[in-house]
Every structure is written in C-alpha cells, then in structure tokens.
Scaffold this motif. Structure first.
Motif, PDB file in Angstrom:
ATOM      1  N   THR A 287      12.995   2.139  27.010  1.00  0.00           N
ATOM      2  CA  THR A 287      14.021   1.745  26.118  1.00  0.00           C
ATOM      3  C   THR A 287      15.003   0.823  26.891  1.00  0.00           C
ATOM      4  N   HIS A 289      18.452  -1.716  27.270  1.00  0.00           N
ATOM      5  CA  HIS A 289      19.825  -1.401  27.055  1.00  0.00           C
ATOM      6  C   HIS A 289      20.499  -2.719  27.352  1.00  0.00           C
ATOM      7  N   SER A 295      22.385   2.540  29.062  1.00  0.00           N
ATOM      8  CA  SER A 295      21.422   3.073  29.821  1.00  0.00           C
ATOM      9  C   SER A 295      21.313   4.380  30.233  1.00  0.00           C
ATOM     10  N   ASP A 298      21.935   7.200  27.012  1.00  0.00           N
ATOM     11  CA  ASP A 298      20.725   7.398  26.703  1.00  0.00           C
ATOM     12  C   ASP A 298      19.841   8.293  27.407  1.00  0.00           C
ATOM     13  N   THR A 302      18.431  11.790  26.210  1.00  0.00           N
ATOM     14  CA  THR A 302      17.085  12.119  26.190  1.00  0.00           C
ATOM     15  C   THR A 302      16.842  13.314  26.873  1.00  0.00           C
ATOM     16  N   TYR A 432       9.761   8.974  30.293  1.00  0.00           N
ATOM     17  CA  TYR A 432      10.947   8.502  29.610  1.00  0.00           C
ATOM     18  C   TYR A 432      11.530   7.229  30.491  1.00  0.00           C
ATOM     19  N   HIS A 434      14.744   4.319  30.675  1.00  0.00           N
ATOM     20  CA  HIS A 434      15.900   3.614  30.416  1.00  0.00           C
ATOM     21  C   HIS A 434      16.453   2.635  31.383  1.00  0.00           C
ATOM     22  N   PHE A 440      12.823  -5.641  25.120  1.00  0.00           N
ATOM     23  CA  PHE A 440      11.679  -4.793  25.332  1.00  0.00           C
ATOM     24  C   PHE A 440      10.491  -5.393  26.411  1.00  0.00           C
ATOM     25  N   SER A 467       7.893   1.473  22.911  1.00  0.00           N
ATOM     26  CA  SER A 467       9.276   1.659  23.026  1.00  0.00           C
ATOM     27  C   SER A 467      10.017   2.739  22.654  1.00  0.00           C
ATOM     28  N   GLY A 468      10.869   3.173  23.371  1.00  0.00           N
ATOM     29  CA  GLY A 468      11.497   4.478  23.201  1.00  0.00           C
ATOM     30  C   GLY A 468      12.755   4.502  22.289  1.00  0.00           C
ATOM     31  N   LEU A 469      13.033   3.290  21.888  1.00  0.00           N
ATOM     32  CA  LEU A 469      14.227   2.968  21.065  1.00  0.00           C
ATOM     33  C   LEU A 469      14.574   3.944  20.013  1.00  0.00           C
ATOM     34  N   TYR A 470      15.644   4.314  19.713  1.00  0.00           N
ATOM     35  CA  TYR A 470      15.954   5.305  18.623  1.00  0.00           C
ATOM     36  C   TYR A 470      15.568   4.349  17.379  1.00  0.00           C
TER      37      TYR A 470
END
Length: 893
Positions: A287, A289, A295, A298, A302, A432, A434, A440, A467-470
C-alpha cells in the motif's frame, strides 16, 4: 519433535548427491553438466578457480528457504557420496561474528534441526567447535568423530598469514604433526616472521608450521560456505586453496552470475517454491501513502486486524509490525515515530520495542511467548543479524526504501511463515508493506530491486506484489480481512514535456491521461498494458538516462498487468482431477510406483539371487582401484587410510559388523529391515567365500560397495515393479479406477515454477497461472510450444496449465512402474471435462518410456467415467493430422 525437510530441500540434496557421485568417478565438469542436464537446465561453463578437480558447487535458495539446515544435511550427503569417510572434518564458514555465534549455539543443541540429523547419521560422534577453540582437537578425535569448526570467512581471508591465529604456529598441535612426512611441500613452513610465536628459534625456520590451517590441509576438509555471495573474491579462493579442501559447497540467495567469478549453481529454488512449501508469506500486499503518518496509521490498523484473524488459528500467533524510522537529524526519528504511535494512534507503550544500536529492547526476549506484549518494533537500519521472528507480518518504512540495503533484511523478516505451515486464514498467508510513496508503481519499483537481491525472479515479483489499498486488494470487515482479486494498477510517468497524444493509436488513447503538475512538467497516467509503439511515443522527448529508468518501470508494469489477468489471480478455481487407484480387497487405494512391486503378493529382496557381478577390486602396495559397472575409482593408500576407521579393523572384526555399517547406508522405506539385513549377510558371505575378497578389502571399499549395493537393490526393485505394472494393466484390468476420492487440486497462487520461464512474443491468454515454466518459442511444428499454442487457441478450452515436473506438491502425476509420469499439459474444458496432454517429438514417440506413459494415461481417462480425456500428441499422427487437429478430435469426441 522430528524435523522434516521440505520437498525442494530433499531435491536440492538429491542433486548435490548426484553431482558428487559423478565427480567421484569422472571429471568434475562432466559431473556438473550431467547434473544440470538431468534437471533440463541448459549447461554453462563449470568454474574450477584454483581447485582443479575438487567439486565446487552452489545451492541457491531465496531468503527464508532454510539454507542453514540444508547445510547440515549437506555434510551427510558429501560424506557418503564423495568424501567416503566415516567421520570428516568440516569447516563451516559464515559472513559475520553474530551469525557465527548463533550457528554455533544451534549446532550445539542436541534437539536443534541443525544438529539432530548430524547426530543421527554419525551416531552422536559429533564435535562442534568455534575457530577460537580448535586447540581442543585431539589426534584421537580425527577419524573417530565428525569435527565441525565454525568460523567467519574473514578469519581465513588474508594476503599475509603472519600474525593470524588460524595460520599461527601452535605447540598444542605438536601431536598432530609428529608422524607427518617432513618432506611434504604443500604445507606452510616457519619463516623469520614467525620467530616471535611460541618461542620458535632460527633452527625452526623451514620446518612445517604447527598451525590449524596446516592441520586442515593435511586432512582435506569439507568446506561449507553460508551466505556465499559475501565471499566471492580472488583472495577468498586463494585462502581456501591453502586449506586443500576435499569439497566446497556454497549456499546463498543471490549467487554471483558473472562469467569470471560466478557461482557453480547446481540447484536453484524459486520463491514460488518456498511459498508452495509454506516457508514464506506471499503475496506482499503493498500500500502506497501520501505521507508517513498515513503509512504508519494503516500499518497499525493492518496489524490490529491481523491480530483478530489470528485468534481463529489453532496455534498462537501475535502479528508484529516492523517500522523503519529515519536516523537522527532527519524528520521521522525513532523518538518522533514512537511519540506518534502513543499520542496520535493511542498505542500502548508496553507493546512498543526499539531495536537500534543504542536501544536493544528485544534482545533476549522470546517474541513467540504468549506472555510477550510486543506488537510494534521500531528500528533504523537492519535488525540484529540472524534475528528471526515469523510473527512479523507488517513492514512500514517512513524513508526512501529504494536506496536502503536494510530494507532487504527487514522485508525478509516479514516473509517467514509462522511454524512453516500454511495458515487456515488466508490473510495470514500474506505479508504486508506500507510505504510513503507517490504511486503503487513507484512503491512497487522500490521494493522490486530489494526482492531481486533477496533471490526473487522479476516474473515472480510481478505476481506477488499486489495492491493492499483499502477497497482494492483488501476490505477490512468488522471481524475479518477480506482479500480481493488484485486490481490492475495504473502507471504514472513524470515527464518534463507532454507527449504527442495525437500520435497514439485511437484504441490506446482512452487509457492514457496527461495531467499538468503544479510543480511543473507533466504526469502521464496509463491504464493497462503498454505496447512498444505507445512506449516510444510517450518517451520520445525523454533523455537517454531517464528513458532507461522509465523503460524498467514500464516493463515491470506490463509484467504486473499480464500476471493480474491470469485466471488464478482473478480468483477462478481449476477443477480437481481424479487420481488413478487400484481396488484391493474391496477398497480403493491410491496407486503409486511402489504399489506395483506388491501386485500379486509380498515383495522381498530374498526372492532374488545374491550377487554383485559388476563389482571388482584391484590392489597394489600403494593403491587400490574399485570398478563398479565399468566406472573406476582409484585410491592412494594415504587417501584410503582416511576412508575408514583403522581401529575397527582388528582380528575380532566380523562380517556382521560390516553388514551393520552397510545397512545404515542402504536402508530405504521400500525394503523390509529384516530382509535387508539377511540379504546383506548373504551378499557379504558370497563376496568373501565365493568371490575371494578379504574382509579388509571390503572395508577399504565400503563406500563404493555401498554404491554397488544400492544400484543392485534399485535394479531388483525395478524388475519387481515392471512385473507388477504389466500384471495390473494387462491382467487385472478391472481393478483400476480414476477416482475423485483421491482428487488432485491446482491451488491459486501455488505454482512453484523454476527458471527458465516462458518469455516469447506469443502471449498465451488462457494459462491458469501468471508464469509459464520452460516452453521455448519456436516455428517448428514438432515442439511443445506449438502444442501449447494449439491448446491456448482452442475455443473449447477454458484454461490450461503447463504441468511442472517433479514438483510433487504442485504437479499432477500418474504412476509408472519405476517413477512418476508428469504430463506436459493439464487442461480444463468449457464443458467441465479435464484433458491431459503429453507431447512427444518425432524421435521419442515410440520409446518404451513413451509407450508406458501412453498406456497409463489412456487407462486413467478410460476409467474416469467420461470426466477426463487423454491425448498423446505428436507432430503428425498416423492419419497425418497436426497437433491442433489431434486436439480437435479428442475434445470433440
């Protein structure tokens, strides 16, 4: 608790043993080439360096692959397959003193996986020593115990040996050198510069130096080099050469691949294999930021959500986040980051630990303990070498990671899988990250370089950076993390001048947006893949250096797009396949190669004549030569003296003593222990009484004898399997069935492909996984490529898989009399049927092996109840049809 090696570790050791056995009886280059060829790897020059015919090989495993435990098993393999000694001397080299201390501690623990296999194989006659304590080696230890000395490479790597502990004269070694031939010219001698050492006088000048280096040179050690990429210099090779190694084995994640100093990579494990074997967490949910605060926020979120998911696991797991702060005099220092965690995010202080050079709050802390409160660790550079806690799940950096070597190490920390076991909650099978980064693509590029340095291949990275973006890769529910199929991320390219959009073909124009940047210049945003024509237009006004950088990013972006469009990453499932079973006493059992030996009754070694017709010995006063099936190995008496323990050759020694030694070496799971013991007893009696070998000569040739016996037992097993195979397929035809009671499933994300990957111009559209292993693009009609292309283009094909060979945990296979059949392609059709395809070129379609594969494949399809099809494809069949027509005929039936 017993420790079980993973399949890829067993395979690596199998290839090492193959190489060393071949090197024992032939040129080392030929042994290397043959071992690579057996893995379908294109040969490249074997590099001898300064070692001549001494085997020098490298096993390549990415970070998290278990290199060190493999090193301990490699000692056993080298001992029995090349050194041919009961108890070798091993020099175990590591890159740093910290790792040296940790390796020593592990090797000294009787129950540790590093030590357990050594104790088992060497009957607990193992002596572990630090390089600083080698004066404790007694003459009676040598050839009576396996001696393992752990040292840093730096201790040995010197131009000038004077004044160095390893090379220094030491009277404590006097008893080792008393009986040595003083005329030996291959050992270092006392010089004027040594006279200050231990009271040496001018009379000692020119005499053999009583040093540990000379002691090693006399006994030709096995050398193990852990993290070998740190050691590949001319000086290292020269220093090792002084020690007269018998064999050198490297283990590394990132071998040197240069022409002049590259590693002799014998076996390569991909990161995908580690994932398939539950060693590492993949993919990495990345993800980006806009700022460091987001960063960090999140990353904490997570971790909290993962902690809730971890409560659903049977084993205790406490997810940890690793923060990389900036050094002093920068914006986000350790203190600033900790204050932000406590004040803004309300993180409890007792859950935060700082791990820097000055503050070592995780030293001597058991992070695996349920009573440990630590959930957040802040560091600046790398954590302590050898630090390993698989509870680390989240990596967060507030600094630029592209230029930071420490990121490799920190990222490696969050990839290790807890307990090397796949978790039941999918979110806990992933790592994960950040990062404070603009996009990205930019964040992915920053991590890509680090992952390559950790042993990942770029094609693997494309599929495993998601992508770990919400809202894209992840949804945080009330009580769970929901993983979504990866979304194709756009690529952002910063330019000083706007590209000529009018020159871009209309079909691509709607996927490209140009925005003017407030700071000046332009940002080009591209959705989807970028072809060469569009790339050239976008970069037309870019200078050479910047163009090269943008081209790398575009290539990475295109790899990602191609990977994300594969059915497995889109969340589609591949239908299971039935496996071939046989009916025995009213019950279906999975049919395996070993099963064929027992068709028609219990199989025993004792059913076969006791003989070794290809084994011969010829002796002289100074040498003896062993001949096994025409392959000759010569031993000089001095060498032979070290191949067995002279203390056991006594007047009281019996044939049964030799039988016990041999049984340890040739036992496998396919032989009944009592039968094996009796078979070996009869065999030794036959060799002594009927063929005239003395017991002493057989003891001298114990290891070649082991190889001959293994070969004979394998031959017997093959004969038994061949008979059972013929009986089951031609006589007991009604007892076979392809049954879904033993179904095989291809799992999304588990495709442990190895290099070389397919990189041709033709873009396969229906391959289930994002990577395709080893299909060579060619215009020849007689090729696997043309067969794969025919499958990919067929309208009734839903998706297909290039089946992997000898990856038993991730391959569909069928049993043969003496091994497994791994068909080339596995296909799922639109109507739900499964099609298995084996392609054979013109020169191979009528061999015995091909006939056996065709027979078992057709029987599998015939007994599947119409759910499965099989095609033995050739360039032109008996009706003159090409591969596509053959496919059409089978699929259309």
């Amino acid at each position: 608790m017993s420790f079980e090696l993973k399949d890829y570790q067993k395979d690596a050791l199998k290839r090492l043993e193959q190489f060393l056995q071949l090197a024992r009886s032939g040129p080392v280059e030929a042994a290397f080439e043959e071992t690579l060829a057996s893995q379908n790897i294109k040969s490249y020059p074997y590099r001898k360096y300064t070692f001549g015919e001494v085997p020098y090989a490298c096993l390549r495993l990415p970070t998290g692959g278990g290199k060190t435990v493999l090193a301990s098993h490699a000692i056993k393999v080298a001992t029995r397959s090349y050194l041919e000694r009961d108890y070798p001397i091993v020099l175990w080299l590591v890159p740093t003193n910290t790792i040296r201390t940790q390796t020593l501690a592990a090797l000294k623990l009787p129950d540790h996986p590093y030590r357990a296999e050594l104790d088992r194989y060497f009957d607990r006659k193992v002596k572990i020593m630090d390089i600083d304590d080698v004066t404790g080696i007694c003459p009676q230890d040598i050839d009576a115990k396996t001696i393992i000395v752990v040292s840093t490479i730096a201790n040995l790597r010197v131009n000038d040996t004077s004044g160095r502990h390893v090379y220094a004269h030491n009277e404590d070694f006097d008893s080792h050198f008393k009986t040595l031939d003083t005329n030996r010219q291959d050992l270092e001698r006392v010089t004027k510069e040594d006279l200050q050492e231990n009271g040496l006088t001018e009379a000692d000048i020119g005499k053999i130096k009583y040093s540990f280096a000379n002691l090693l040179a006399v006994h030709t050690p096995l050398v193990i080099i852990d993290e070998a990429h740190n050691a590949r210099t001319k000086l290292t090779f020269e220093s090792l050469h002084r020690l007269h190694p018998a064999c050198v084995i490297e283990l590394t994640a990132t071998p040197d691949t240069s022409i002049t100093s590259g590693s002799n990579v014998l076996y390569h494990v991909s990161a995908s294999e580690l994932k398939a074997q539950d060693m590492i967490k993949l993919p990495i949910m990345l993800t980006e930021h806009a700022d460091w605060q987001a960063s960090v926020r999140d990353a904490v979120l997570t971790r909290s959500k993962l902690a809730l998911e971890a409560q659903k696991e049977a084993e205790y797991i406490r997810p940890i986040v690793l923060f990389q702060a900036e050094p002093k005099n920068c914006e986000v220092t350790v203190e600033v980051l900790k204050e932000f965690l406590m004040t803004e995010l309300k993180v409890s202080p007792e859950t935060i630990a700082i791990a820097t050079g000055q503050q070592r709050e995780i030293d001597n802390i058991n992070l695996f303990s349920p009573t440990c409160p630590i959930e957040h660790i802040i560091t600046i550079e790398a954590l302590k070498e050898g630090w390993d806690c698989s509870f680390a799940y989240v990596f967060c950096s507030v600094k630029d990671v592209k230029s930071s070597k420490d990121v490799e190490q920190l990222l490696g920390r969050v990839l290790r899988m807890p307990f090397a076991k796949r978790r039941t909650v999918e979110a806990l099978n992933r790592a994960y990250a950040h990062l404070a980064s603009k996009s990205f693509a930019q964040a992915a590029q920053q991590l890509t370089d680090q992952l390559v340095n950790m042993g990942f291949e770029e094609m693997e990275i494309a599929a495993n950076l998601q992508s770990g973006l919400y809202g894209q890769g992840i949804l945080f529910g009330d009580n769970q993390i929901i993983i979504k199929p990866p979304v194709e991320p756009p690529l952002e390219i910063d330019l000083t001048e706007a590209p000529d959009l009018d020159a871009i073909p209309s079909e691509h124009r709607e996927n490209i947006e140009v925005r003017k940047s407030p700071e000046g210049g332009y940002t080009v945003i591209v959705k989807g893949a970028i072809d060469e024509a569009v790339e050239n237009i976008i970069l037309a006004k870019v200078d050479k250096e910047k163009r090269k950088e943008h081209k790398i990013r575009i290539a990475q972006h295109n790899n990602r797009i191609e990977a994300f469009r594969s059915p497995s990453l889109r969340g589609e499932r591949f239908s299971p396949l039935p496996q071939l079973c046989f009916l025995e006493q009213g019950k279906l059992n999975l049919l395996e190669p070993e099963s064929f030996r027992f068709i028609g009754g219990v199989w025993s070694l004792l059913d076969y004549p006791v003989e070794l017709p290809g084994f011969a010995l010829r002796e002289t006063d100074t040498t003896f030569e062993v001949d096994i099936e025409g392959k000759k190995v010569s031993y000089h008496v001095a060498e032979e003296m070290a191949t067995y323990n002279l203390n056991i050759v006594s007047t009281g020694h019996t044939e049964n003593d030799l039988v016990v030694c041999l049984k340890k070496e040739v036992t496998d799971r396919n032989t009944i222990p009592a039968d094996l013991h009796l078979y070996l007893s009869k065999l030794i009696h036959h060799l002594v009484k009927e063929r005239g070998f003395t017991l002493t000569s057989l003891l001298r040739a114990k290891y070649p004898l082991v190889r001959a016996i293994r070969s004979k037992i394998t031959e017997i097993q093959k004969n038994a399997s061949d008979r059972g195979f013929q009986q089951l397929l031609f006589e007991n035809t009604n007892s076979l069935e392809a049954s879904f009671n033993y179904e095989y499933r291809f799992e999304p994300g588990l495709y442990p492909a190895r290099q070389p990957y397919y990189r041709g111009r033709y873009k396969f559209k229906r391959h289930y996984y994002p990577i395709i292993e080893d299909i060579k693009e060619t215009d020849s009609s007689d090729s696997e490529f043309m067969c794969a292309q025919g499958i990919d283009r067929h309208p009734k094909v839903k998706h297909w898989i290039r089946n992997l060979s000898q990856r038993d945990h991730a391959s569909f296979r069928m049993p043969l009399a003496n091994g497994w059949f791994y068909p080339d392609f596995v296909v799922e059709l639109e109507n739900g049927q499964r099609l298995v395809v084996e392609y054979k070129g013109e020169g191979y379609k009528t061999t015995d092996d091909s006939r056996e594969k065709k027979l078992i494949g057709e029987r599998w399809a015939k007994t599947s109840g119409g759910k499965c099809l099989f095609l033995f494809a050739v360039e032109k069949d008996e009706k003159g049809r090409d591969v596509y027509a053959q496919l059409d005929e089978v699929i259309g039936r």
